[in-house]
Design a protein around this motif. Structure first.
Motif, PDB file in Angstrom:
ATOM      1  N   ALA A  99      -7.190 -45.674 -40.358  1.00  0.00           N
ATOM      2  CA  ALA A  99      -8.001 -44.485 -39.686  1.00  0.00           C
ATOM      3  C   ALA A  99      -6.981 -43.519 -39.233  1.00  0.00           C
ATOM      4  O   ALA A  99      -7.062 -42.317 -39.292  1.00  0.00           O
ATOM      5  CB  ALA A  99      -8.565 -45.125 -38.489  1.00  0.00           C
ATOM      6  N   GLU A 100      -5.775 -44.003 -38.593  1.00  0.00           N
ATOM      7  CA  GLU A 100      -4.838 -43.034 -37.927  1.00  0.00           C
ATOM      8  C   GLU A 100      -4.315 -42.098 -39.272  1.00  0.00           C
ATOM      9  O   GLU A 100      -4.049 -41.004 -38.893  1.00  0.00           O
ATOM     10  CB  GLU A 100      -3.734 -44.057 -37.405  1.00  0.00           C
ATOM     11  CG  GLU A 100      -4.076 -44.480 -35.820  1.00  0.00           C
ATOM     12  CD  GLU A 100      -3.344 -45.489 -35.515  1.00  0.00           C
ATOM     13  OE1 GLU A 100      -2.173 -45.708 -36.091  1.00  0.00           O
ATOM     14  OE2 GLU A 100      -3.648 -46.163 -34.564  1.00  0.00           O
ATOM     15  N   ARG A 101      -4.080 -42.571 -40.291  1.00  0.00           N
ATOM     16  CA  ARG A 101      -3.366 -41.723 -41.275  1.00  0.00           C
ATOM     17  C   ARG A 101      -4.428 -41.026 -42.199  1.00  0.00           C
ATOM     18  O   ARG A 101      -4.151 -40.510 -43.055  1.00  0.00           O
ATOM     19  CB  ARG A 101      -2.294 -42.582 -42.309  1.00  0.00           C
ATOM     20  CG  ARG A 101      -1.224 -42.891 -41.159  1.00  0.00           C
ATOM     21  CD  ARG A 101      -0.316 -43.737 -41.950  1.00  0.00           C
ATOM     22  NE  ARG A 101       0.422 -44.606 -41.104  1.00  0.00           N
ATOM     23  CZ  ARG A 101       1.353 -45.455 -41.738  1.00  0.00           C
ATOM     24  NH1 ARG A 101       1.791 -45.713 -42.919  1.00  0.00           N
ATOM     25  NH2 ARG A 101       2.115 -46.269 -40.656  1.00  0.00           N
ATOM     26  N   ARG A 102      -5.721 -41.195 -41.728  1.00  0.00           N
ATOM     27  CA  ARG A 102      -6.772 -40.329 -42.167  1.00  0.00           C
ATOM     28  C   ARG A 102      -7.212 -40.589 -43.681  1.00  0.00           C
ATOM     29  O   ARG A 102      -7.036 -39.652 -44.629  1.00  0.00           O
ATOM     30  CB  ARG A 102      -6.614 -38.932 -42.177  1.00  0.00           C
ATOM     31  CG  ARG A 102      -6.551 -38.458 -40.690  1.00  0.00           C
ATOM     32  CD  ARG A 102      -6.452 -37.007 -40.528  1.00  0.00           C
ATOM     33  NE  ARG A 102      -6.403 -36.497 -39.028  1.00  0.00           N
ATOM     34  CZ  ARG A 102      -7.566 -36.564 -38.259  1.00  0.00           C
ATOM     35  NH1 ARG A 102      -8.585 -36.754 -38.575  1.00  0.00           N
ATOM     36  NH2 ARG A 102      -7.275 -36.172 -36.817  1.00  0.00           N
ATOM     37  N   PHE A 103      -6.973 -42.017 -43.944  1.00  0.00           N
ATOM     38  CA  PHE A 103      -7.352 -42.123 -45.459  1.00  0.00           C
ATOM     39  C   PHE A 103      -8.789 -42.101 -45.594  1.00  0.00           C
ATOM     40  O   PHE A 103      -9.762 -42.519 -44.638  1.00  0.00           O
ATOM     41  CB  PHE A 103      -7.044 -43.755 -45.541  1.00  0.00           C
ATOM     42  CG  PHE A 103      -5.684 -43.982 -46.011  1.00  0.00           C
ATOM     43  CD1 PHE A 103      -4.686 -43.871 -45.027  1.00  0.00           C
ATOM     44  CD2 PHE A 103      -5.194 -44.142 -47.549  1.00  0.00           C
ATOM     45  CE1 PHE A 103      -3.225 -43.955 -45.483  1.00  0.00           C
ATOM     46  CE2 PHE A 103      -3.914 -44.386 -47.903  1.00  0.00           C
ATOM     47  CZ  PHE A 103      -3.083 -44.222 -46.790  1.00  0.00           C
ATOM     48  N   GLY A 104      -9.154 -41.503 -46.706  1.00  0.00           N
ATOM     49  CA  GLY A 104     -10.674 -41.243 -46.772  1.00  0.00           C
ATOM     50  C   GLY A 104     -11.355 -42.287 -47.798  1.00  0.00           C
ATOM     51  O   GLY A 104     -10.914 -43.125 -48.052  1.00  0.00           O
ATOM     52  N   ARG A 105     -12.735 -41.865 -48.248  1.00  0.00           N
ATOM     53  CA  ARG A 105     -13.438 -42.899 -49.020  1.00  0.00           C
ATOM     54  C   ARG A 105     -13.081 -42.703 -50.465  1.00  0.00           C
ATOM     55  O   ARG A 105     -13.172 -43.629 -51.290  1.00  0.00           O
ATOM     56  CB  ARG A 105     -14.824 -42.449 -49.088  1.00  0.00           C
ATOM     57  CG  ARG A 105     -15.638 -42.605 -47.733  1.00  0.00           C
ATOM     58  CD  ARG A 105     -17.038 -42.514 -47.734  1.00  0.00           C
ATOM     59  NE  ARG A 105     -17.393 -43.883 -48.243  1.00  0.00           N
ATOM     60  CZ  ARG A 105     -18.544 -44.226 -47.953  1.00  0.00           C
ATOM     61  NH1 ARG A 105     -19.576 -43.339 -47.425  1.00  0.00           N
ATOM     62  NH2 ARG A 105     -18.956 -45.422 -48.542  1.00  0.00           N
ATOM     63  N   ASP A 106     -12.179 -41.867 -50.833  1.00  0.00           N
ATOM     64  CA  ASP A 106     -11.800 -41.559 -52.164  1.00  0.00           C
ATOM     65  C   ASP A 106     -10.365 -42.032 -52.188  1.00  0.00           C
ATOM     66  O   ASP A 106      -9.485 -41.930 -53.069  1.00  0.00           O
ATOM     67  CB  ASP A 106     -11.810 -40.047 -52.411  1.00  0.00           C
ATOM     68  CG  ASP A 106     -11.061 -39.198 -51.520  1.00  0.00           C
ATOM     69  OD1 ASP A 106     -10.629 -39.581 -50.553  1.00  0.00           O
ATOM     70  OD2 ASP A 106     -11.182 -38.150 -51.791  1.00  0.00           O
ATOM     71  N   SER A 107      -9.654 -42.940 -51.345  1.00  0.00           N
ATOM     72  CA  SER A 107      -8.466 -43.416 -51.036  1.00  0.00           C
ATOM     73  C   SER A 107      -8.584 -44.708 -51.795  1.00  0.00           C
ATOM     74  O   SER A 107      -9.622 -45.161 -51.977  1.00  0.00           O
ATOM     75  CB  SER A 107      -7.718 -43.377 -49.651  1.00  0.00           C
ATOM     76  OG  SER A 107      -8.559 -44.074 -48.688  1.00  0.00           O
ATOM     77  N   MET A 108      -7.131 -45.485 -51.692  1.00  0.00           N
ATOM     78  CA  MET A 108      -7.271 -46.708 -52.483  1.00  0.00           C
ATOM     79  C   MET A 108      -6.081 -47.555 -51.663  1.00  0.00           C
ATOM     80  O   MET A 108      -5.218 -47.028 -51.217  1.00  0.00           O
ATOM     81  CB  MET A 108      -6.573 -46.533 -54.093  1.00  0.00           C
ATOM     82  CG  MET A 108      -6.370 -47.935 -54.485  1.00  0.00           C
ATOM     83  SD  MET A 108      -5.704 -47.538 -56.169  1.00  0.00           S
ATOM     84  CE  MET A 108      -7.044 -47.457 -57.201  1.00  0.00           C
ATOM     85  N   VAL A 109      -6.240 -48.841 -51.570  1.00  0.00           N
ATOM     86  CA  VAL A 109      -5.350 -50.025 -51.054  1.00  0.00           C
ATOM     87  C   VAL A 109      -4.823 -50.400 -52.434  1.00  0.00           C
ATOM     88  O   VAL A 109      -5.456 -51.124 -53.265  1.00  0.00           O
ATOM     89  CB  VAL A 109      -6.227 -50.814 -50.082  1.00  0.00           C
ATOM     90  CG1 VAL A 109      -5.006 -51.918 -49.991  1.00  0.00           C
ATOM     91  CG2 VAL A 109      -6.702 -50.039 -48.853  1.00  0.00           C
TER      92      VAL A 109
END
Ligand code: GLY
Length: 400
Positions: A99-109
C-alpha cells in the motif's frame, strides 16, 4: 497428464498446469537470471513486481533474480526466516509495503524463497486489492516439489497449521535447480521427505527410482534431482488439475501430513522442520495402514528404510519435541482433514494406491503414537497386526 516439452528459445523445460487459469512451471539451471524474460514469455506484464524474500535468500540469490528482472520495475520486501513467521503479522507487513509503495491491481508479487515465503507472499497476493498476480521462484527442494505448485497459500494459527488461507494459483513458477546447491543439508533432506511422499503416491516405478538413486539424490546430482523434481511436479499438476479446490483426490497429497501437522502444531512450529515432521508422519501413516490391515509390514519396512537412507527421521523419539503423546493425540483432532468432527487419515495400501480412512479405533491410534515415541522403529517392533479395525471406512481409492 500435463506434458513436459522443451520451450523453444529457452533452456528451461516447461510443464503446463491446466487449472482454471493455466500456468507454466519452468524447470532448469540458472533460470533465475532470466526471470523477466520467462515472465514476459508467459504473457505477464506487471506494472511493478514486489520480490518477497528472506535475509538468507537475499544474500544468496537476490542478485541473480535482480539480473533476471532487469528492465522490469521491481521493489523488495524482506521477511524473517522461519515457520514461526508464517503469520498474519508478516502478511500485514506486506500489505503495508504494497500500500505504501502504491502497488496497483496490475502489479505482481514474486515469492523468492522456500515454502514459508511462498505461503506468506501468496496469501498477501491473494488478498491485497482482492487479489493480484503472483509468481513463485522456489528456493528449497521442498517448495520446488510441492508447495510452489497448486495455489495453496496460507498462514498458521495457534490452533492449526495453514488454518487461514486461500487458493490462489501462481501465474508462473520458476524452478531453478542451481539454487538447490546452496541448501543446508537439513533443509535439502526436508525436501526429500516430500519426494518420498510423492513417489509413494505416484506408484511403484517412481518409488523404485527414488530407492535406486539415494546416493545421487544425497549428492545432489543434477540429472537425478532434475528428474525427481520434474516427476514430482508432473504428478502434483495432474492431481491439482483434477481437484483444484481440494475437495477430493488432492487430499491424497496430504499423505503423512495429518501426523506431521500435529507434530508441528504440538511444538509451536519451532524446533521441528516441516520435512522432518512429514517424514515421521509418513512412517506413522504407514504403520497405521499396517495396523488397519490395509498394507503389509513389507511396505512399512520399505518406507522406514528409504527415509533413513535419506537421513530423515522415522520416529517422534528422534525429534526435539517436548509434547507428550497425549498432546500429540489432541492435535491430531485439529487437522483440517476432519469431517463431521472425525479425524481422517490418509494411508498407503501400496505404492500408487492411497486410501482415506476414518473412524480409526482409539487404541490403534494410540499404538501408532506410542510406538513412535518408543524409540523402536515400528517395522522392527514385533507383530504389526495390532487390533484389526474392520470398521475403519475406506473413502477413496487409487491415486495413480
Ligand atoms: N501440499 C498439498 C497440496 O498442495 O494439496
Amino acid at each position: 497428464m500435463p506434458t513436459l516439452a522443451a520451450r523453444s528459445g529457452s533452456p528451461a523445460r516447461t510443464l503446463r498446469v491446466n487449472t482454471q487459469s493455466p500456468y507454466d512451471v519452468h524447470i532448469g539451471t540458472n533460470i533465475l537470471s532470466q526471470a523477466g524474460q520467462i515472465l514476459t514469455g508467459d504473457g505477464l506484464a506487471p506494472s511493478k513486481v514486489l520480490v518477497v524474500t528472506t535475509p538468507v535468500i537475499q544474500a544468496l540469490w537476490l542478485a541473480e533474480a535482480a539480473k533476471g528482472l532487469e528492465g522490469m520495475p521491481w521493489d523488495l520486501a524482506v521477511i524473517p526466516d522461519g515457520e514461526v513467521h508464517k503469520s498474519l503479522e508478516t502478511v500485514s507487513s506486506l500489505y503495508d509495503t504494497l500500500a505504501e509503495r502504491r502497488f496497483g491491481r496490475d502489479s505482481m508479487v514474486l515469492a523468492l524463497g522456500g515454502g514459508v515465503v511462498g505461503d506468506v507472499a501468496g496469501f498477501a497476493a491473494a488478498t491485497y486489492m482482492r487479489g493480484i498476480a503472483f509468481a513463485q521462484a522456489p528456493t528449497t527442494l521442498l517448495a520446488q516439489v510441492d508447495a510452489s505448485v497448486g495455489g495453496k497459500v496460507a498462514v498458521d494459527h495457534v490452533r492449526g497449521k495453514n488454518l487461514i488461507g486461500a487458493f490462489h494459483q501462481p501465474a508462473s513458477v520458476l524452478c531453478d535447480l542451481a539454487v538447490l546447491d546452496t541448501l543446508p543439508a537439513r533443509t535439502y533432506s526436508d525436501g526429500l521427505a516430500e519426494v518420498v511422499k510423492t513417489a509413494l503416491i505416484g506408484g511403484e516405478e517412481f518409488l523404485a527410482f527414488v530407492e535406486g538413486h539415494v546416493a545421487g539424490l544425497l549428492r545432489r546430482e543434477r540429472p537425478v534431482v532434475g528428474r525427481v523434481v520434474e516427476d514430482c511436479i508432473r504428478l502434483k499438476a495432474f492431481i491439482v488439475e483434477t481437484d483444484e479446490r481440494d475437495l477430493g483426490n488432492r487430499m491424497l497429497l496430504n499423505l503423512g501430513h495429518t501426523f506431521g501437522h500435529a507434530i508441528e502444531t504440538s511444538c509451536g512450529y519451532a524446533g521441528v522442520s516441516h520435512g522432518q515432521a512429514v517424514a515421521v508422519g509418513l512412517a506413522m501413516a504407514t504403520h497405521l495402514a499396517v495396523l488397519l490391515q490395509e498394507a503389509g509390514a513389507g511396505l512399512l519396512r520399505r518406507i522406514e528404510s528409504l527415509l533413513r537412507a535419506l537421513n530423515l527421521p522415522t520416529m517422534v523419539a528422534e525429534l526435539a519435541i517436548s509434547a507428550t503423546p497425549e498432546e500429540l493425540r489432541h492435535h491430531l483432532g485439529a487437522d483440517k482433514k476432519r469431517r463431521e468432527g472425525r479425524a481422517r487419515f490418509i494411508v498407503p495400501k501400496a505404492p500408487g494406491n492411497i486410501v482415506v480412512v476414518e473412524s480409526v479405533p482409539e487404541d490403534v491410534l494410540r499404538q501408532v503414537i506410542e510406538g513412535s515415541y518408543s524409540g523402536v522403529p515400528a517395522s522392527s517392533a514385533g507383530p504389526h497386526g495390532g487390533t484389526p479395525a474392520h470398521h475403519a471406512g475406506v473413502l477413496r481409492g487409487d491415486a495413480s
